[in-house]
Design an enzyme around this catalytic site. Structure first.
Site, PDB file in Angstrom:
ATOM      1  N   GLN A 161      -5.278  -1.106   9.575  1.00 25.52           N
ATOM      2  CA  GLN A 161      -5.240  -2.473   9.038  1.00 25.52           C
ATOM      3  C   GLN A 161      -5.914  -3.446  10.011  1.00 25.52           C
ATOM      4  O   GLN A 161      -5.624  -3.449  11.204  1.00 25.52           O
ATOM      5  CB  GLN A 161      -3.779  -2.886   8.794  1.00 25.52           C
ATOM      6  CG  GLN A 161      -3.595  -4.235   8.138  1.00 25.52           C
ATOM      7  CD  GLN A 161      -4.083  -4.297   6.694  1.00 25.52           C
ATOM      8  OE1 GLN A 161      -4.074  -3.307   5.973  1.00 25.52           O
ATOM      9  NE2 GLN A 161      -4.536  -5.465   6.278  1.00 25.52           N
ATOM     10  N   LYS A 200       0.846  -1.206   0.000  1.00 21.95           N
ATOM     11  CA  LYS A 200       0.000   0.000   0.000  1.00 21.95           C
ATOM     12  C   LYS A 200       0.872   1.243   0.000  1.00 21.95           C
ATOM     13  O   LYS A 200       0.642   2.181  -0.770  1.00 21.95           O
ATOM     14  CB  LYS A 200      -0.914   0.016   1.236  1.00 21.95           C
ATOM     15  CG  LYS A 200      -2.132  -0.861   1.106  1.00 21.95           C
ATOM     16  CD  LYS A 200      -2.873  -0.998   2.426  1.00 21.95           C
ATOM     17  CE  LYS A 200      -3.917  -2.088   2.343  1.00 21.95           C
ATOM     18  NZ  LYS A 200      -4.454  -2.501   3.640  1.00 21.95           N
ATOM     19  N   ASP A 218     -11.579   3.067   3.845  1.00 22.52           N
ATOM     20  CA  ASP A 218     -12.020   1.668   3.821  1.00 22.52           C
ATOM     21  C   ASP A 218     -13.539   1.561   3.667  1.00 22.52           C
ATOM     22  O   ASP A 218     -14.052   0.495   3.320  1.00 22.52           O
ATOM     23  CB  ASP A 218     -11.657   0.982   5.147  1.00 22.52           C
ATOM     24  CG  ASP A 218     -10.403   0.147   5.061  1.00 22.52           C
ATOM     25  OD1 ASP A 218     -10.149  -0.432   3.987  1.00 22.52           O
ATOM     26  OD2 ASP A 218      -9.680   0.057   6.080  1.00 22.52           O
TER      27      ASP A 218
HETATM   28  N1  GUN Z   1      -7.567  -6.533   6.273  1.00 23.73           N
HETATM   29  C1  GUN Z   1      -7.911  -7.299   5.213  1.00 23.73           C
HETATM   30  N2  GUN Z   1      -8.544  -6.570   4.281  1.00 23.73           N
HETATM   31  C2  GUN Z   1      -8.593  -5.307   4.756  1.00 23.73           C
HETATM   32  C3  GUN Z   1      -9.116  -4.092   4.237  1.00 23.73           C
HETATM   33  O1  GUN Z   1      -9.670  -4.018   3.133  1.00 23.73           O
HETATM   34  N3  GUN Z   1      -8.952  -3.006   5.018  1.00 23.73           N
HETATM   35  C4  GUN Z   1      -8.360  -3.059   6.224  1.00 23.73           C
HETATM   36  N4  GUN Z   1      -8.285  -1.935   6.935  1.00 23.73           N
HETATM   37  N5  GUN Z   1      -7.867  -4.167   6.746  1.00 23.73           N
HETATM   38  C5  GUN Z   1      -7.990  -5.277   6.002  1.00 23.73           C
END
Ligand code: GUN
Length: 291
Positions: free
Chosen positions: A97, A53, A120
């Site tokens: 996350q 990311k 998100d």
């Molecule tokens: N963990 C797995 N997928 C995601 C996601 O799309 N966003 C976040 N914040 N954590 C995750």
């Protein structure tokens, strides 16, 4: 029939190029979109995601802020960090996350993020906005799936869609997005009766169950479009929720794993960060990046 394999990797690369162009245009107006990613603990898969990311955020010209906290961080400290990021004008998007360590209340942390920076789309207000057709931040993985489906099928109106999985991250928001595009949507899950029979009526199948090779070719209506959200680590490597070998003989199109939905998720995170930045600066939503 041999299914067309939908190249999510190429689609995502194209999307990132469009985003980079928009970022450059914002730079000319003195605006640099910024994305903050918060990782608590040392989950190896999460570390990999957070690294890519950060890299892709910088590649499109955005500012990347990474915050790594130890697994035993008190929740109050995490909430204090979220408050600081909420108030920081250089930060347009905040992603915490998941999963968080067991001693933390995930809903409390997510709902502490300012909804307009919730890239998100997990904040309860964004969930409600999406469900009621209001301008929302939309979860990245379902948004990526929607883009691939529209690209393949054009209008989704009147299509029968079966979403397998009812998670808050994928299944439920995916169903909302499909409904918004006037598909007829069924959300299936572990207690659904005759799932193969249900899928055989579907023009669109979205598999998000977390079971390797679960969806078989004889469940699929000839010509249907199959979207595989699964990422399962097995002895054979990374495999999806769809049994590609049997499904590709029946489907009209399908996403592979890897190289299908996966790359779309981060591209859509960047798309959401761009959208959040535009909204924060009173600019119109960038074209084609929001549902
Ligand atoms: N963990 C797995 N997928 C995601 C996601 O799309 N966003 C976040 N914040 N954590 C995750």
């Amino acid at each position: 029939m041999t299914a067309q394999i939908i190249d999510g990797k190429a689609f995502a690369a194209n999307l990132r190029t469009r985003i980079a162009t928009e970022v450059a245009r914002m730079n000319e107006q003195g605006i640099t979109p910024g994305l903050a990613v918060v990782l608590v603990g040392e989950d190896p898969a999460s570390q990999v995601y957070v690294r890519s990311k950060g890299r892709m955020t910088k590649e499109v010209g955005m500012a990347s802020f990474e915050h790594k906290l130890p697994a035993d961080t008190p929740q109050a400290d995490l909430l204090a960090l979220v408050e600081r990021l909420n108030a920081d004008p250089a930060v347009n998007g905040i992603l915490v996350q998941l999963p968080l360590p067991d001693h933390m209340d995930e809903a409390a942390v997510i709902n502490a993020i300012t909804p307009d920076k919730d890239v998100d789309g997990f904040h309860i207000l964004n969930v409600g906005r999406l469900a009621t057709g209001q301008k929302a931040m939309v979860p990245c993985t379902p948004l990526g799936c929607l883009m691939l489906l529209r690209d393949r099928l054009g209008s989704l109106a009147g299509k029968n869609a079966v979403v397998i999985g009812r998670s808050n991250i994928v299944g439920k928001p995916m169903a909302q997005l499909l409904l918004r595009d006037s598909a007829t949507v069924t959300v299936a899950h572990s207690r659904t009766a005759d799932l193969p029979g249900l899928c055989r009526h579907a023009d669109i199948v979205v598999a998000a169950v977390g079971r390797a090779g679960f969806v078989k070719g004889d469940w699929i209506k000839p010509g249907a479009t199959v979207i595989d959200v699964g990422i399962n680590r097995t002895e054979d490597g990374l495999v999806g929720d769809v049994d590609q070998a049997s499904v590709e003989k029946v489907a009209g199109a399908m996403t592979p794993v890897p190289g299908g939905v996966g790359p779309m998720t981060i591209a859509c995170l960047l798309a959401n960060t761009l959208t959040a930045t535009a909204r924060a600066n009173g600019l119109p939503d960038p074209e084609g990046l929001t549902p």
